[in-house]
Design a protein around this motif. Structure first.
Motif, PDB file in Angstrom:
ATOM      1  N   UNK A 161       0.960  -1.292  -0.143  1.00  0.00           N
ATOM      2  CA  UNK A 161       0.055  -0.454   0.195  1.00  0.00           C
ATOM      3  C   UNK A 161       0.944   1.125   0.425  1.00  0.00           C
ATOM      4  N   UNK A 162       0.390   2.332  -0.661  1.00  0.00           N
ATOM      5  CA  UNK A 162       1.113   3.899  -0.191  1.00  0.00           C
ATOM      6  C   UNK A 162       1.106   3.758   1.058  1.00  0.00           C
ATOM      7  N   UNK A 163       2.779   4.979   1.006  1.00  0.00           N
ATOM      8  CA  UNK A 163       2.575   5.048   2.752  1.00  0.00           C
ATOM      9  C   UNK A 163       2.781   6.757   3.111  1.00  0.00           C
ATOM     10  N   UNK A 164       2.593   7.253   4.195  1.00  0.00           N
ATOM     11  CA  UNK A 164       2.671   8.555   3.888  1.00  0.00           C
ATOM     12  C   UNK A 164       3.937   8.732   5.359  1.00  0.00           C
ATOM     13  N   UNK A 232       9.384  -1.938 -10.414  1.00  0.00           N
ATOM     14  CA  UNK A 232       9.029  -2.857  -9.987  1.00  0.00           C
ATOM     15  C   UNK A 232       9.638  -2.647  -8.731  1.00  0.00           C
ATOM     16  N   UNK A 233      10.099  -1.713  -8.533  1.00  0.00           N
ATOM     17  CA  UNK A 233      10.788  -1.382  -7.685  1.00  0.00           C
ATOM     18  C   UNK A 233       9.881  -0.103  -6.310  1.00  0.00           C
ATOM     19  N   UNK A 234      10.567   0.750  -5.192  1.00  0.00           N
ATOM     20  CA  UNK A 234       9.979   1.719  -4.878  1.00  0.00           C
ATOM     21  C   UNK A 234       9.929   3.160  -5.601  1.00  0.00           C
ATOM     22  N   UNK A 235       9.320   3.864  -5.728  1.00  0.00           N
ATOM     23  CA  UNK A 235       9.775   5.400  -5.780  1.00  0.00           C
ATOM     24  C   UNK A 235       8.973   5.871  -4.345  1.00  0.00           C
ATOM     25  N   UNK A 274       5.798   0.610  -5.964  1.00  0.00           N
ATOM     26  CA  UNK A 274       5.258   1.231  -4.374  1.00  0.00           C
ATOM     27  C   UNK A 274       5.553   2.069  -4.605  1.00  0.00           C
ATOM     28  N   UNK A 275       4.428   3.116  -3.787  1.00  0.00           N
ATOM     29  CA  UNK A 275       4.456   4.324  -3.734  1.00  0.00           C
ATOM     30  C   UNK A 275       5.417   5.032  -2.223  1.00  0.00           C
ATOM     31  N   UNK A 276       6.118   5.379  -1.884  1.00  0.00           N
ATOM     32  CA  UNK A 276       6.369   5.968  -0.228  1.00  0.00           C
ATOM     33  C   UNK A 276       6.760   7.666  -0.860  1.00  0.00           C
TER      34      UNK A 276
END
Length: 430
Positions: A161-164, A232-235, A274-276
């Motif tokens: 899930x997106x994380x803040x 495929x990774x994290x932004x 995946x969004x952070x």
């Protein structure tokens, strides 16, 4: 009635827990990890409260074997030898909670009450995505408040899930973001970090979305943006609270559609990212002021992690300082903090948080390279942010003891002479 198994090779410890819980729950005890597994194979338990350090097999191994034999009992790990590494591994192996000794029985009872309520809902404690790597040694967590942050991080890491991430400047939001990525199923793929404030607004869209050849003057060839680079990774998008309104609209569309279109492009590109996000501003307030889209805000904060400021995690200050000493010590000798330097660091409020501590230690090493000791005066601390716990009576006593020798009085109080003279002025002592 909940069935609880208490596992501890310390008789006093397990008896205390049993006595505290047996009036409300059905409680059995196991003498060690091996005994616990024998009981679990023959009887079903709702909760297992297990010590970490035991002979033959430790608490983490008990948890692993418990899951292997198919038990979904809620697992609570307790230990007197706590560390962030143990906490993260426990949570990721499927533990519900982690308690460091000594702890109040009221806290354990509250956890069990929450479990009792939670068992009526659909919850899964047997998490399959486990951590296999050691925790990054840049993350120092000896304080209970930051350990709670790491527990949240561990739980979030196994999801997509997106994380803040929220917190003041310099608290280490990017380190937390990297840790979430490292312990996620995307860890083998790119981690792309973007500071939205570091890129001019006129360029940010093309940097994020990429562009096609001829999209604008100077675009001699196409270029993938940060969204594509993170496939495929994290932004990780830092300082998201300062994003311009038109880009907020476009980012919301990306989160909704999970696709982008390059600047000047005619086809959509599907994303697997995946969004952070991170911010040091109050997004609730910005939403109320009409400066940040409410719909985007709620998309960002599916999961929220607050990183506490350093002044709220005093127990981490000296371990962090020692870490930075090891990190930046390029001199051919061991360098340590003096007792007075440690005391001064603990009294300092660190308005710049961990980043400021890092810079303070880095600068002080230059002065300490010949002596091997970082003195309090080497730290170059801002006096206005030093908390005074020294009373007027303390000062008068040391002045009498030193026969009014102010240099010796300052040394006895563990403060610099500048701080000592400031205290004299404050308390009107001649």
């Amino acid at each position: 009635m909940l069935k609880i198994l208490v596992v501890d090779d310390d008789k006093n410890s397990r008896d205390i827990i049993k006595l505290s819980l047996e009036n409300s729950y059905e409680v059995d005890v196991a003498l060690n990890g091996v005994h616990a597994l024998e009981l679990i194979r023959s009887k079903s338990y709702d909760v297992v409260i297990c010590d970490y350090v035991m002979n033959e097999i430790d608490g983490i191994e008990v948890l692993k074997k418990l899951r292997k034999i198919g038990s979904n009992a809620v697992f609570i790990l307790i230990t007197a030898f706590g560390s962030s590494d143990i906490a993260i591994k426990a949570i990721q192996e499927g533990a519900y909670e982690y308690l460091s000794k000594p702890f109040k029985m009221s806290k354990l009872k509250q956890i069990i009450q929450n479990v009792e309520k939670g068992l009526n809902e659909s919850k899964t404690f047997n998490e399959t995505n486990k951590l296999e790597n050691d925790f990054d040694d840049q993350v120092i967590a000896e304080s209970s408040v930051f350990l709670e942050t790491l527990k949240d991080m561990a739980r979030v890491a196994i999801s997509d899930v997106p994380v803040l991430i929220t917190g003041e400047s310099g608290v280490g939001k990017e380190i937390v973001a990297k840790s979430i990525h490292r312990y996620s199923k995307r860890s083998k793929y790119p981690f792309v970090a973007v500071n939205c404030n570091a890129i001019p607004g006129s360029l940010l869209e093309s940097e994020l979305f990429g562009y096609e050849k001829g999209a604008f003057t100077g675009a001699d060839k196409g270029k993938p943006g940060y969204f594509e680079q993170a496939q495929k990774g994290t932004l990780f998008l830092d300082e998201i609270g300062d994003l311009e309104f038109d880009l907020q609209v476009k980012l919301l569309r990306v989160l909704q559609e999970q696709s982008i279109r390059r600047v000047g492009g005619i086809k959509d590109i599907k994303l697997d990212v995946r969004f952070i996000f991170a911010t040091n501003v109050d997004l609730d307030k910005k939403v109320q002021e009409g400066k940040f889209r409410a719909d985007l805000y709620y998309r960002l904060k599916v999961a929220e992690i607050r990183v506490p400021p350093l002044r709220e995690r005093k127990e981490d200050i000296i371990p962090l300082a020692n870490y930075f000493i090891r990190k930046y010590n390029t001199f051919n000798r061991e360098i340590k903090l003096s007792n007075k330097a440690e005391k001064l660091l603990l009294r300092y409020d660190f308005p710049g948080n961990v980043r400021e501590l890092e810079n303070i230690i880095r600068a002080s090493l230059i002065k300490a390279r010949y002596t091997g000791i970082i003195l309090d005066e080497d730290l170059n601390i801002k006096e206005e942010f030093v908390k005074d716990t020294i009373t007027k009576e303390d000062i008068l006593q040391v002045l009498e003891k030193t026969r009014n020798n102010r240099k010796k009085a300052a040394e006895l109080l563990g403060v610099s002479r500048a701080t000592f003279y400031r205290l004299l002025r404050r308390y009107n002592i001649d």
